[in-house]
Design a protein around this motif. Structure first.
Motif, short mmCIF file in Angstrom:
data_model
loop_
_atom_site.label_atom_id
_atom_site.label_comp_id
_atom_site.label_asym_id
_atom_site.label_seq_id
_atom_site.Cartn_x
_atom_site.Cartn_y
_atom_site.Cartn_z
N GLU A 190 3.48 5.39 12.36
CA GLU A 190 2.29 4.62 12.37
C GLU A 190 0.82 4.97 12.50
N PRO A 210 0.84 -1.34 -0.02
CA PRO A 210 0.04 -0.01 0.13
C PRO A 210 1.02 1.27 0.01
N THR A 268 0.69 3.91 1.29
CA THR A 268 1.09 4.78 2.69
C THR A 268 2.10 4.06 3.48
N TRP A 269 2.53 2.69 2.99
CA TRP A 269 3.54 1.98 3.84
C TRP A 269 4.82 2.31 3.23
N PHE A 319 -4.53 6.78 2.26
CA PHE A 319 -3.82 6.16 3.46
C PHE A 319 -4.19 5.01 3.94
N VAL A 320 -4.57 4.07 3.10
CA VAL A 320 -5.40 2.77 3.33
C VAL A 320 -4.28 2.18 4.02
N GLY A 321 -4.51 1.42 5.09
CA GLY A 321 -3.59 0.69 6.00
C GLY A 321 -2.71 1.21 7.14
N LYS A 322 -3.17 2.62 7.31
CA LYS A 322 -2.57 3.33 8.11
C LYS A 322 -3.49 3.81 9.31
N GLU A 323 -3.40 4.17 10.51
CA GLU A 323 -4.29 4.87 11.37
C GLU A 323 -4.38 6.30 10.81
N TYR A 354 10.17 10.40 22.06
CA TYR A 354 8.77 10.08 21.47
C TYR A 354 8.04 8.77 22.12
N HIS A 386 -9.67 -4.55 2.96
CA HIS A 386 -8.85 -4.55 1.56
C HIS A 386 -8.03 -5.85 1.15
N LEU A 413 -6.75 -2.86 10.16
CA LEU A 413 -7.03 -1.74 8.86
C LEU A 413 -6.81 -2.34 7.67
N MET A 414 -6.37 -3.54 7.49
CA MET A 414 -6.03 -3.83 6.17
C MET A 414 -7.25 -5.05 5.84
N ASN A 432 -0.80 -4.45 10.53
CA ASN A 432 -2.08 -3.72 10.38
C ASN A 432 -3.51 -4.37 10.09
N ASN A 485 4.70 12.98 11.31
CA ASN A 485 3.63 12.43 11.95
C ASN A 485 1.91 13.21 11.79
#
Lengths: 387, 470
Positions: B144, A42, A44-45, B173-177, A328, A95, A91-92, A88, B89
């Protein structure tokens, strides 16, 4: 006609993440079984540009395989889709189920390492049968609740002492729960296999089922089993493996961090490694550690601590390119990692750990993996005379 | 004996030192305290056998070291490029510079304000916003969780724009919070907006200064009428319709003007509409204004009394004690400080004051033109605060300078006992187009005083548990 088991599969891997990445070198080496034609993640990764290498997802050295975000385009090239397990899951989930259905529509065989709900599993299995598609599901529970009950009864009635395995045992543990110890696990396991040893590898990473590793037994994580029972059950589990596979070597990937990191980052308090260490003793221990310019004496000190707590010392440290973002992590009350370029690991090892009593290696570096393998053989052959 | 790197503290129950190297507070006897007081203030001192024995014990356990940081550089400096390349972030979009209010203390409302821009009709284009979301996608692969914020002016002047960007981000942003935050004056809140927020993980932060008589002093519509009545009527309707769901997505941010009576400000939470809402309160800043913030006696006395009540309540000394929601964030800061009091081995050779966050990583603020700033609170007309833009990406050197404000005053920082607990960031340090060492040094006494107060609160909590057995 040849069985499909022995036909080379042209595979697409989806959704590709840091959880599948540690298997890549081993998959590439299984060229007679798999040809990796596509790796899709994906965006976003990892937002892939043209000809980006898969290793960019982890900021490490190139493997010569491209990564893409375009599932629809890439699926045209393969005959089998490997559905990878990832971190994840929730969330996944929808999909991934949709991608499996798309793959079936396009007559692609499925190897699924991702955990499916019973309902979806049954539907997909049925759909594959109807369409004459091969569906390999590699995320089934190793034992049902009923099996666990039988096992518990057997142990309560017959098991009063800890059985000492005949095989050599290697543990792979980690300093922080969130570190990926599969790199080290795969490296050691595959090197021993290459040398002709009969190796059984027990892994927490479901993707490793592709490499024929065994799943880590889920009874360890069950709440309704006492700690004592779990220890005996794990010992029994190893005994069954010895009877069934007669291995030279059993490699166990330890769950959770080895010990509490701080009062905020509790790291599972090292409970699971302690539990496993009481069930079987380790002949060789690999500690997976974050990238850190810490004094080399640090590992010697915690090695002593491990000796008293677990009954084994650290034989080798594997340093990853993941660093702990301390401020953090403290703020978020959880471990936050930064994945720095892999060259940093080699630099720090040569700067600080060349002379270290406990050798420190980079498990993503081929030369280091070979050195680590030779070091482990050298250490373990010293035990040969001990019966 | 070398001068130890410590800060001495005393309470009515005992004597202590804060060990800068170990980040710990150590209880000591009166004679040891007296000895250390003289030693640290360069007075002539005689060491008795008893004190000598105790000092040696402490030194054997690693305390009283004279070690200081040798070089000032923020520990994340060499990872800065990494953070900005792979680990952003939060993104905050300045949806519009326009606002339907003209709040008297708002720097954007002033026409003669050279240190901050003014309200204007300028708006972010949808292309710029999408480009910013793409930029975030490209620079957050190791994060994350992702948060996208909408800021103004008043962002609800462009609600359709916000919806379009949220849909775009949800697809990307599919796959992420992924979650969203909207900062609004609440005058334009409607059922449609709340419905949408509940279904799209959009948190609404509303700004409220107090009850009508206080809120309307500052927060007025362009025509000069107060905005409180409108906000109250909006929220009343929404609360009636959504009940607890409303509380889940709504947070109140109260900007307290300390010239007002604290108790009067506090009456806002007696109103049924605001009861139980998650809240945060801050005192108004005069950073971009020539006007000095005035603290009235009524505010200061009552504010600190409420902090006292908050501490008493935290200690569970009195049952069912009613505490003001306005001091909740101040009390949580005390607890956070307590959690940060974790012992370490010693100060590193290379270190920096604790104030700055990694610019661009935490809250990358993108203005209507696509220019980058470390957060929404810094001046948008300042060149030193500008850390890049959507066309050229980050200017890492600028971000490095904002991260390394300790380098402005290295000698002073190395010697300062409050080094690791310092809260000064780059935001207030700009003077004449540069980061100013003088401005920074002018803040040091106040910062040290506030850190000393925190350390004393820490001691108070400890004494309550160990001496008073509370």
């Amino acid at each position: 006609m040849y069985s499909t088991k022995f036909m080379k599969k042209k595979v697409l891997i989806y959704p590709f993440s840091n959880k599948f990445f540690p298997l890549m070198k081993a998959m590439i080496n299984k060229a007679d079984e798999y040809e990796i034609v596509s790796v899709v993640t994906p965006k976003t990764w990892f937002l892939a540009r043209e000809n980006d290498d898969v290793s960019k997802i982890n900021n490490s050295n190139p493997l010569g395989i491209s990564i893409s975000n375009n599932f629809e385009e890439e699926i045209k090239k393969c005959d089998t889709v490997i559905i990878a397990d990832c971190n994840n899951e929730k969330l996944m989930y929808s999909h991934i189920v949709q991608k499996i259905r798309n793959s079936i529509e396009l007559n692609k065989n499925i190897i699924c390492c991702f955990k499916l709900d019973n309902k979806d599993f049954l539907e997909i299995n049925e759909l594959c049968k109807r369409n004459n598609i091969k569906f390999e599901y590699l995320n089934e529970r190793d034992k049902s609740d009923e099996d666990i009950d039988i096992l518990k009864r057997q142990i309560v009635n017959n098991y009063t002492k800890i059985y000492k395995p005949d095989s050599t045992i290697i543990f792979v543990g980690k300093l922080l729960d969130e570190l990926e110890s599969t790199f080290s696990l795969v490296s050691i396991s595959e090197n021993y296999k290459k040398e002709g040893y009969n190796v059984v590898t027990i892994s927490l990473n479901s993707n490793c089922r592709i490499l024929d590793y065994l799943s880590f037994p889920n009874f360890i994580f069950e709440l309704n089993i006492s700690i004592e029972e779990k220890i005996f059950m794990f010992n029994f589990f190893i005994r069954q493996i010895e009877i069934e596979y007669k291995p030279d070597l059993i490699i166990v990937q330890l769950p959770g961090g080895m010990m509490k990191y701080s009062d905020i980052i509790t790291n599972g308090f090292g409970i699971y490694p302690y539990l496993i260490s009481q069930a079987i003793s380790s002949d060789y221990f690999v500690l997976v550690a974050p990238l850190d310019e810490i004094d080399k004496e640090f590992y010697e000190k915690i090695s002593e601590c491990f000796w008293h707590r677990f009954g084994f010392k650290i034989d080798v440290v594997n340093m990853l390119n993941a660093t702990l973002d301390i401020s953090y992590s403290m703020e978020k009350h959880k471990v936050i990692l930064n994945y720095l370029p892999i060259q940093n690991v080699d630099k720090i090892i040569s700067k600080k750990f060349e002379e270290s009593k406990i050798p420190v290696f980079n498990p993503l570096n081929n030369t280091d993996c070979e050195k680590m393998f030779r070091a482990s053989i050298s250490t373990l052959t010293k035990y040969v005379s001990i019966v | 004996m070398e001068r130890p790197f410590i800060h001495l503290l005393a309470s009515i129950n005992g004597f202590y030192f804060y060990d800068v190297n170990k980040n710990e507070i150590v209880t000591i006897e009166k004679n040891v305290y007296d000895f250390l007081t003289k030693l640290t203030s360069n007075q002539e001192v005689q060491l008795s056998e008893e004190v000598k024995k105790r000092i040696n014990e402490l030194k054997e356990n690693g305390y009283l070291s004279s070690n200081t940081v040798k070089e000032i550089e923020h520990p994340e400096s060499d990872k800065l490029e990494y953070h900005l390349d792979r680990h952003i972030n939060q993104l905050i979009l300045q949806v519009t510079q326009n606002c339907n209010l003209r709040c008297s203390y708002c720097p954007y409302s002033k026409s003669d304000n050279s240190s901050q821009r003014n309200h204007s009709n300028r708006e972010m284009t949808i292309e710029t916003a999408k480009k910013a979301v793409d930029f975030l996608l490209e620079h957050s692969c190791d994060s994350e969780k992702i948060v996208i914020g909408f800021y103004g002016g008043e962002p609800l002047l462009k609600f359709d724009f916000i919806k379009e960007i949220i849909s775009y981000a949800q697809e990307s942003f599919v796959g992420k919070e992924l979650s969203f935050i909207l900062t609004t004056n609440a005058t334009l809140l409607t059922e449609e907006i709340v419905d949408y927020s509940i279904n799209n993980n959009l948190e609404i932060v509303i700004s409220l200064d107090g009850p009508e008589e206080i809120h309307d002093l500052n927060r007025r519509f362009v025509d000069g009428t107060g905005s409180f009545a409108k906000i109250l009527s909006n929220l009343q309707k929404l609360k009636d319709k959504y009940g607890d769901d409303f509380k889940k997505i709504l947070r109140v941010n109260t900007v307290m003007d300390p010239k007002n009576d604290f108790d009067k400000i506090n009456t806002i939470y007696g109103n049924e509409v605001f009861k139980g809402l998650d809240s945060n309160a801050v005192i108004v800043e005069n950073l971009f204004s020539d006007e000095e913030t005035i603290y009235s006696k009524e505010f200061l006395e009552k504010y600190f009394y409420q902090i006292f009540i908050g501490i008493v309540s935290s200690l569970k000394l009195v049952k069912d004690l009613k505490k003001s929601q306005l001091i909740a964030s101040a009390i949580s800061l005390i607890h956070r400080f307590e959690m940060e009091m974790i012992g370490v081995r010693e100060l590193p050779e290379v270190g920096a004051p604790g104030g700055p966050c990694v610019p661009g990583k935490r809250r990358l603020f993108v203005n209507v033109d696509g220019e980058f700033f470390p957060c929404e609170k810094v001046s948008e007309v300042s060149k030193v605060m500008n850390i890049g833009n959507l066309d050229k990406g980050f200017e890492v050197k600028r971000a490095y300078e904002l991260l390394n404000i300790g380098k402005l005053t290295p000698m002073e920082c190395k010697k300062c006992w409050a080094l690791t607990k310092c809260k000064i960031c780059a935001k207030p340090l700009e003077k004449d187009g540069r980061l100013s060492a003088d401005v920074k040094l002018s803040m040091c006494d106040d910062v040290r005083a506030s850190i000393e107060a925190r350390l004393k609160e820490f001691i108070l909590f400890k004494e309550c548990r160990t001496i008073y057995k509370i």
